[in-house]
Design a protein around this motif. Structure first.
Motif, PDB file in Angstrom:
ATOM      1  N   CYS A 112      -5.056  -1.207  -8.124  1.00 10.91           N
ATOM      2  CA  CYS A 112      -5.365   0.331  -7.584  1.00 10.91           C
ATOM      3  C   CYS A 112      -4.196   0.971  -8.073  1.00 10.91           C
ATOM      4  N   ASN A 113      -4.613   2.437  -8.454  1.00 11.57           N
ATOM      5  CA  ASN A 113      -3.868   3.524  -8.716  1.00 11.57           C
ATOM      6  C   ASN A 113      -2.587   3.213  -9.430  1.00 11.57           C
ATOM      7  N   PHE A 173      -6.117  -5.016  -4.500  1.00  9.42           N
ATOM      8  CA  PHE A 173      -5.034  -3.875  -4.179  1.00  9.42           C
ATOM      9  C   PHE A 173      -4.012  -3.834  -5.379  1.00  9.42           C
ATOM     10  N   HIS A 192      -3.485   7.485   4.506  1.00 10.40           N
ATOM     11  CA  HIS A 192      -3.835   5.765   4.124  1.00 10.40           C
ATOM     12  C   HIS A 192      -3.345   5.349   5.402  1.00 10.40           C
ATOM     13  N   THR A 200       0.831  -1.022  -0.089  1.00 13.53           N
ATOM     14  CA  THR A 200       0.062  -0.014   0.100  1.00 13.53           C
ATOM     15  C   THR A 200       0.842   1.214  -0.023  1.00 13.53           C
ATOM     16  N   TYR A 224      -9.835   4.029  -3.043  1.00 10.73           N
ATOM     17  CA  TYR A 224      -8.695   3.330  -2.671  1.00 10.73           C
ATOM     18  C   TYR A 224      -8.560   3.571  -1.128  1.00 10.73           C
TER      19      TYR A 224
END
Length: 496
Positions: free
Chosen positions: A402-403, A399, A357, A338, A421
């Protein structure tokens, strides 16, 4: 582990499903929260009163101990940006987070195994106090490390040594603290579990505030330059943020040591946990038996203890596997993966994005543990809890979509929203806190866990073994993070 009936009155249950251990009436004062339950005895046709007494002072100190148990870990992972800023130019920088989590959890496993095996030979109050004092000293060293600059390789080994030392100290602290809390009953266990989540939120809030202040005037051009330079800046923001964590954490640990020293002298504490102190003294004294007789006695006691641990482990295997797997999945993703995910909004600085986050995960974890205080959301079914734990495996592929975790050569990611997210990070934390708390409560509940067969002496062992399985899950998850990161790097060479 034998618990004398003279020290703790028989437990009774309430509608919440929590098990309360009544304390000696002499200890009751205005600081207590008391509940009276009226029960009608059909056989005797008499009305009698059962007094459930919860000492709010002791609950708050166990809340502080819960904070102290996870404080070192949360301080380390939230200070990851600071550690990385001191490792610029080192090949160890890219894999530092994986090394940090893996070495910490591996040493935690071995230390926890030794702490569990020797729990009867040592005073729990002394273990708690000296372990907490050692954690305080190490955090003070980390605080002073923010004032100097060192060679990246030297700082790497310093950080690893601190991580290992904290893991060992926390192992002895957690086993002794959980054993004491389990004897007091479920409300005190819940306080410890909630404290573990609460301290993470506090640390994350501090990190967000300090990060926001340090990058407040950053322009989109400066943010773009920071990202293109692999997140390397002058390190001032990371240093100030870490200095605040370490300083406040050290002050909190000092307060915890003082509070626990005060609690250990309370009559209620001595009456409840005192049996563990007495057992430790008996283990350490020779009495009137000769050396050969003492060795035989200790060998027999050791065999009985190992058999008890093995019996409890087998009985609670479903809870223990579910608990370990919760943290296998969590550590395989958070924070190693992450922390590599960057914001899609060019006006959001990556340092602030990372801090938020952490806060989202810790808030989710806190609420996941907190909602277990409400009976309507608790399930005691071991099979159902295991299913919840296994379903969390889906977080890994989610995950990975993600992004910018997919890298520039993969094009637009499937999940290209900072808001979505952050919701996913919160859900990861919420599920982690909720399922892990269900496992801990279920494993040590005499009322709702028929596998314990109403053996009250197995309650401290059940909570300790469950805590050990938690650490095993963290260790496996730490190793798994290397594999997940390898998958990312194989898919995209631009990801470090």
């Amino acid at each position: 582990m034998s618990i004398g009936p003279s020290s703790i009155l028989p437990h009774t249950s309430i509608d919440s499903g929590a098990v309360y251990h009544a304390l000696p009436p002499a200890a009751v004062d205005d600081d207590f929260d008391s509940e009276l339950e009226l029960t009608f005895d059909d056989s005797a046709t008499d009305l009698f009163v059962v007094d459930h007494v919860v000492d709010s002072r002791i609950r708050w100190i166990y809340f502080m101990l819960g904070c102290a148990i996870l404080l070192p870990w949360n301080v380390l992972i939230t200070a990851t940006s600071f550690f990385l800023s001191r490792l610029v130019g080192s090949p160890l920088r890219a894999t530092f987070a994986s090394y940090l989590t893996t070495t910490s959890t591996v040493f935690n496993v071995f230390a926890l195994a030794h702490a569990t095996a020797t729990s009867k030979q040592s005073s729990p109050s002394q273990r708690v106090f000296w372990s907490a004092a050692s954690v305080t000293f190490i955090i003070v060293l980390l605080f002073f490390s923010t004032f100097g600059y060192y060679q990246p390789s030297t700082f790497f080994f310093f950080a690893m040594l601190c991580s290992i030392s904290l893991a060992i100290c926390v192992s002895y602290l957690s086993t002794a603290a959980y054993a004491g809390a389990s004897l007091f009953g479920a409300p005190y266990m819940q306080s410890m579990i909630s404290g573990q989540a609460a301290i993470a939120v506090v640390v994350s809030v501090i990190q967000v505030i300090t990060s926001a202040l340090s990058v407040w005037n950053s322009t989109p051009e400066a943010i773009a330059a920071f990202i293109s330079n692999d997140g390397v800046g002058d390190g001032t923001a990371e240093q100030d943020s870490a200095r605040a964590f370490f300083g406040i954490s050290a002050l909190f640990m000092i307060s915890t040591c003082m509070a626990y020293a005060w609690m250990a002298r309370l009559p209620a504490y001595k009456a409840t946990v005192g049996i563990l102190e007495q057992n430790a003294k008996l283990e350490g004294t020779s009495g009137n038996v000769d050396e050969t007789g003492r060795l035989v006695f200790r060998d027999q006691a050791s065999i009985e203890e190992r058999n008890q641990i093995l019996r409890v482990f087998k009985a609670n295997i479903i809870y223990e596997f579910a608990l370990a797997y919760v943290f296998v999945i969590t550590l395989a993703i958070f924070p190693v993966i992450t922390i590599t995910i960057q914001p899609t909004n060019p006006h959001t600085h990556p340092l602030l994005f990372t801090a938020i986050h952490f806060l989202m995960f810790n808030l989710g974890d806190f609420f996941g543990r907190y909602i277990c205080s409400f009976p309507s959301v608790i399930t005691w079914s071991a099979a159902r809890i295991l299913a919840f734990s296994i379903v969390r495996t889906l977080f890994i592929p989610i995950f990975l979509l993600c992004n910018t975790v997919q890298g520039p050569s993969r094009g637009l990611p499937v999940i290209n929203s900072d808001f979505v997210y952050m919701l996913l990070v919160g859900a990861l934390g919420l599920s982690s806190g909720y399922v892990s708390t269900l496992c801990m409560l279920g494993a040590s509940s005499l009322e709702h866990n028929p596998r314990l067969r109403q053996r009250r002496e197995d309650v401290p062992i059940a909570s300790t073994v469950a805590g050990f399985c938690l650490i095993v899950g963290l260790a496996i998850g730490g190793f798994g993070s290397f594999g997940v990161r390898a998958i990312i790097c194989q898919c995209d060479p631009f990801v470090n």
